[in-house]
Each structure stands twice: as structure tokens, then as C-alpha cells.
Design a protein around this motif. Sequence first.
Motif, PDB file in Angstrom:
ATOM      1  N   MET A   1     -49.501  -2.723  -6.651  1.00 45.21           N
ATOM      2  CA  MET A   1     -48.486  -3.460  -5.927  1.00 45.21           C
ATOM      3  C   MET A   1     -47.484  -4.057  -6.916  1.00 45.21           C
ATOM      4  O   MET A   1     -47.818  -4.390  -8.038  1.00 45.21           O
ATOM      5  N   LYS A   2     -46.273  -4.186  -6.444  1.00 48.45           N
ATOM      6  CA  LYS A   2     -45.201  -4.754  -7.263  1.00 48.45           C
ATOM      7  C   LYS A   2     -44.490  -5.814  -6.430  1.00 48.45           C
ATOM      8  O   LYS A   2     -44.353  -5.680  -5.220  1.00 48.45           O
ATOM      9  N   SER A   3     -44.038  -6.856  -7.095  1.00 53.24           N
ATOM     10  CA  SER A   3     -43.278  -7.908  -6.430  1.00 53.24           C
ATOM     11  C   SER A   3     -41.894  -7.971  -7.058  1.00 53.24           C
ATOM     12  O   SER A   3     -41.757  -7.877  -8.275  1.00 53.24           O
ATOM     13  N   VAL A   4     -40.893  -8.113  -6.203  1.00 55.40           N
ATOM     14  CA  VAL A   4     -39.528  -8.224  -6.701  1.00 55.40           C
ATOM     15  C   VAL A   4     -38.830  -9.356  -5.947  1.00 55.40           C
ATOM     16  O   VAL A   4     -39.104  -9.596  -4.774  1.00 55.40           O
ATOM     17  N   THR A   5     -37.960 -10.062  -6.647  1.00 58.63           N
ATOM     18  CA  THR A   5     -37.125 -11.089  -6.026  1.00 58.63           C
ATOM     19  C   THR A   5     -35.686 -10.619  -6.120  1.00 58.63           C
ATOM     20  O   THR A   5     -35.189 -10.336  -7.204  1.00 58.63           O
ATOM     21  N   LEU A   6     -35.040 -10.518  -4.960  1.00 57.36           N
ATOM     22  CA  LEU A   6     -33.651 -10.064  -4.893  1.00 57.36           C
ATOM     23  C   LEU A   6     -32.756 -11.193  -4.419  1.00 57.36           C
ATOM     24  O   LEU A   6     -33.064 -11.858  -3.428  1.00 57.36           O
ATOM     25  N   LYS A   7     -31.664 -11.420  -5.117  1.00 56.51           N
ATOM     26  CA  LYS A   7     -30.650 -12.375  -4.663  1.00 56.51           C
ATOM     27  C   LYS A   7     -29.859 -11.676  -3.563  1.00 56.51           C
ATOM     28  O   LYS A   7     -29.513 -10.504  -3.692  1.00 56.51           O
ATOM     29  N   ILE A   8     -29.610 -12.380  -2.479  1.00 54.47           N
ATOM     30  CA  ILE A   8     -28.884 -11.800  -1.354  1.00 54.47           C
ATOM     31  C   ILE A   8     -27.705 -12.693  -0.999  1.00 54.47           C
ATOM     32  O   ILE A   8     -27.865 -13.902  -0.824  1.00 54.47           O
ATOM     33  N   GLU A   9     -26.533 -12.091  -0.896  1.00 53.09           N
ATOM     34  CA  GLU A   9     -25.328 -12.810  -0.478  1.00 53.09           C
ATOM     35  C   GLU A   9     -24.904 -12.312   0.891  1.00 53.09           C
ATOM     36  O   GLU A   9     -25.126 -11.152   1.233  1.00 53.09           O
ATOM     37  N   GLY A  10     -24.290 -13.194   1.652  1.00 54.16           N
ATOM     38  CA  GLY A  10     -23.772 -12.822   2.959  1.00 54.16           C
ATOM     39  C   GLY A  10     -24.596 -13.334   4.125  1.00 54.16           C
ATOM     40  O   GLY A  10     -24.234 -13.132   5.276  1.00 54.16           O
ATOM     41  N   MET A  11     -25.706 -14.030   3.839  1.00 56.08           N
ATOM     42  CA  MET A  11     -26.490 -14.622   4.920  1.00 56.08           C
ATOM     43  C   MET A  11     -25.791 -15.894   5.380  1.00 56.08           C
ATOM     44  O   MET A  11     -25.338 -16.680   4.559  1.00 56.08           O
ATOM     45  N   HIS A  12     -25.723 -16.080   6.697  1.00 60.37           N
ATOM     46  CA  HIS A  12     -25.043 -17.248   7.260  1.00 60.37           C
ATOM     47  C   HIS A  12     -25.994 -18.229   7.938  1.00 60.37           C
ATOM     48  O   HIS A  12     -25.588 -19.345   8.268  1.00 60.37           O
ATOM     49  N   CYS A  13     -27.242 -17.782   8.173  1.00 67.53           N
ATOM     50  CA  CYS A  13     -28.183 -18.642   8.892  1.00 67.53           C
ATOM     51  C   CYS A  13     -29.602 -18.097   8.730  1.00 67.53           C
ATOM     52  O   CYS A  13     -29.807 -17.036   8.139  1.00 67.53           O
ATOM     53  N   ASN A  14     -30.562 -18.812   9.290  1.00 67.68           N
ATOM     54  CA  ASN A  14     -31.947 -18.361   9.239  1.00 67.68           C
ATOM     55  C   ASN A  14     -32.142 -17.064  10.022  1.00 67.68           C
ATOM     56  O   ASN A  14     -33.045 -16.287   9.717  1.00 67.68           O
ATOM     57  N   GLY A  15     -31.300 -16.830  11.015  1.00 63.87           N
ATOM     58  CA  GLY A  15     -31.373 -15.584  11.771  1.00 63.87           C
ATOM     59  C   GLY A  15     -31.087 -14.381  10.886  1.00 63.87           C
ATOM     60  O   GLY A  15     -31.711 -13.324  11.034  1.00 63.87           O
ATOM     61  N   CYS A  16     -30.148 -14.534   9.964  1.00 66.68           N
ATOM     62  CA  CYS A  16     -29.852 -13.460   8.999  1.00 66.68           C
ATOM     63  C   CYS A  16     -31.091 -13.174   8.155  1.00 66.68           C
ATOM     64  O   CYS A  16     -31.437 -12.010   7.919  1.00 66.68           O
ATOM     65  N   ALA A  17     -31.746 -14.228   7.695  1.00 68.72           N
ATOM     66  CA  ALA A  17     -32.942 -14.077   6.867  1.00 68.72           C
ATOM     67  C   ALA A  17     -34.038 -13.361   7.650  1.00 68.72           C
ATOM     68  O   ALA A  17     -34.711 -12.471   7.125  1.00 68.72           O
ATOM     69  N   GLU A  18     -34.207 -13.722   8.911  1.00 63.93           N
ATOM     70  CA  GLU A  18     -35.221 -13.076   9.745  1.00 63.93           C
ATOM     71  C   GLU A  18     -34.888 -11.605   9.972  1.00 63.93           C
ATOM     72  O   GLU A  18     -35.780 -10.756   9.998  1.00 63.93           O
ATOM     73  N   ASN A  19     -33.610 -11.297  10.136  1.00 64.17           N
ATOM     74  CA  ASN A  19     -33.176  -9.916  10.314  1.00 64.17           C
ATOM     75  C   ASN A  19     -33.509  -9.086   9.072  1.00 64.17           C
ATOM     76  O   ASN A  19     -34.061  -7.980   9.178  1.00 64.17           O
ATOM     77  N   ILE A  20     -33.198  -9.609   7.905  1.00 60.83           N
ATOM     78  CA  ILE A  20     -33.496  -8.906   6.652  1.00 60.83           C
ATOM     79  C   ILE A  20     -35.005  -8.723   6.500  1.00 60.83           C
ATOM     80  O   ILE A  20     -35.477  -7.640   6.140  1.00 60.83           O
ATOM     81  N   LYS A  21     -35.761  -9.763   6.805  1.00 62.89           N
ATOM     82  CA  LYS A  21     -37.223  -9.683   6.701  1.00 62.89           C
ATOM     83  C   LYS A  21     -37.762  -8.576   7.600  1.00 62.89           C
ATOM     84  O   LYS A  21     -38.603  -7.774   7.176  1.00 62.89           O
ATOM     85  N   ALA A  22     -37.274  -8.492   8.824  1.00 63.46           N
ATOM     86  CA  ALA A  22     -37.739  -7.462   9.758  1.00 63.46           C
ATOM     87  C   ALA A  22     -37.380  -6.065   9.261  1.00 63.46           C
ATOM     88  O   ALA A  22     -38.202  -5.145   9.322  1.00 63.46           O
ATOM     89  N   LEU A  23     -36.163  -5.895   8.755  1.00 62.17           N
ATOM     90  CA  LEU A  23     -35.731  -4.589   8.267  1.00 62.17           C
ATOM     91  C   LEU A  23     -36.551  -4.133   7.070  1.00 62.17           C
ATOM     92  O   LEU A  23     -37.009  -2.985   7.012  1.00 62.17           O
ATOM     93  N   VAL A  24     -36.734  -5.026   6.115  1.00 60.89           N
ATOM     94  CA  VAL A  24     -37.483  -4.679   4.908  1.00 60.89           C
ATOM     95  C   VAL A  24     -38.955  -4.443   5.243  1.00 60.89           C
ATOM     96  O   VAL A  24     -39.568  -3.495   4.755  1.00 60.89           O
ATOM     97  N   SER A  25     -39.513  -5.281   6.092  1.00 55.83           N
ATOM     98  CA  SER A  25     -40.926  -5.167   6.446  1.00 55.83           C
ATOM     99  C   SER A  25     -41.248  -3.870   7.176  1.00 55.83           C
ATOM    100  O   SER A  25     -42.382  -3.402   7.139  1.00 55.83           O
ATOM    101  N   SER A  26     -40.252  -3.286   7.820  1.00 56.90           N
ATOM    102  CA  SER A  26     -40.488  -2.047   8.564  1.00 56.90           C
ATOM    103  C   SER A  26     -40.535  -0.814   7.664  1.00 56.90           C
ATOM    104  O   SER A  26     -40.905   0.275   8.112  1.00 56.90           O
ATOM    105  N   GLU A  27     -40.174  -0.978   6.399  1.00 55.14           N
ATOM    106  CA  GLU A  27     -40.222   0.146   5.458  1.00 55.14           C
ATOM    107  C   GLU A  27     -41.680   0.430   5.067  1.00 55.14           C
ATOM    108  O   GLU A  27     -42.450  -0.495   4.801  1.00 55.14           O
ATOM    109  N   ALA A  28     -42.021   1.720   5.024  1.00 56.45           N
ATOM    110  CA  ALA A  28     -43.364   2.115   4.592  1.00 56.45           C
ATOM    111  C   ALA A  28     -43.601   1.626   3.170  1.00 56.45           C
ATOM    112  O   ALA A  28     -42.715   1.698   2.326  1.00 56.45           O
TER     113      ALA A  28
END
Length: 72
Positions: A1-28
Motif C-alpha cells: 500500500m502507498k499513501s499520498v497527500t495531494l494539494k487540491i485547489e478549486g474546492m469551495h465547500c465541504n460538498g466539493c471535498a465529499e465529491n472528490i472523496k467519492a470519485l477517488v474512492s470509486s477507483e479500483a
Amino acid sequence: MKSVTLKIEGMHCNGCAENIKALVSSEAGVRGADVSFKDGQARILFDPQTVREDRLVEVIKKAGYQVPARGQ
């Protein structure tokens, strides 16, 4: 397993963060993701033999966010 921390720009609210989490989590190969609007970053735990870090960045960018720099 590998862990990475990515800086993300363009988020406007917690909803954006949840959207990104859902998209990334759906990747195999992704075992966990923690996305923080407040900190402007995502911490992702993934299997590098199943999914590449570049693919995770691509998923975030396709959703309309920017990933300006990568850190560990």
C-alpha cells in the motif's frame, strides 16, 4: 500500500471535498481517502499495483479541480 497527500485547489465547500472523496474512492485499488476542504488537500491510501498516482490526479482534474503540487 502507498499513501499520498495531494494539494487540491478549486474546492469551495465541504460538498466539493465529499465529491472528490467519492470519485477517488470509486477507483479500483483505493483503500481509503480523506479529503479536507479546510486543509485543501486529499490523503489517499491505494495499491500502486492496481492504480497509479497519476490516475488519481487525473480523476480529480477531470472533476474540475486543480492539483498544483504533489507531496508525500
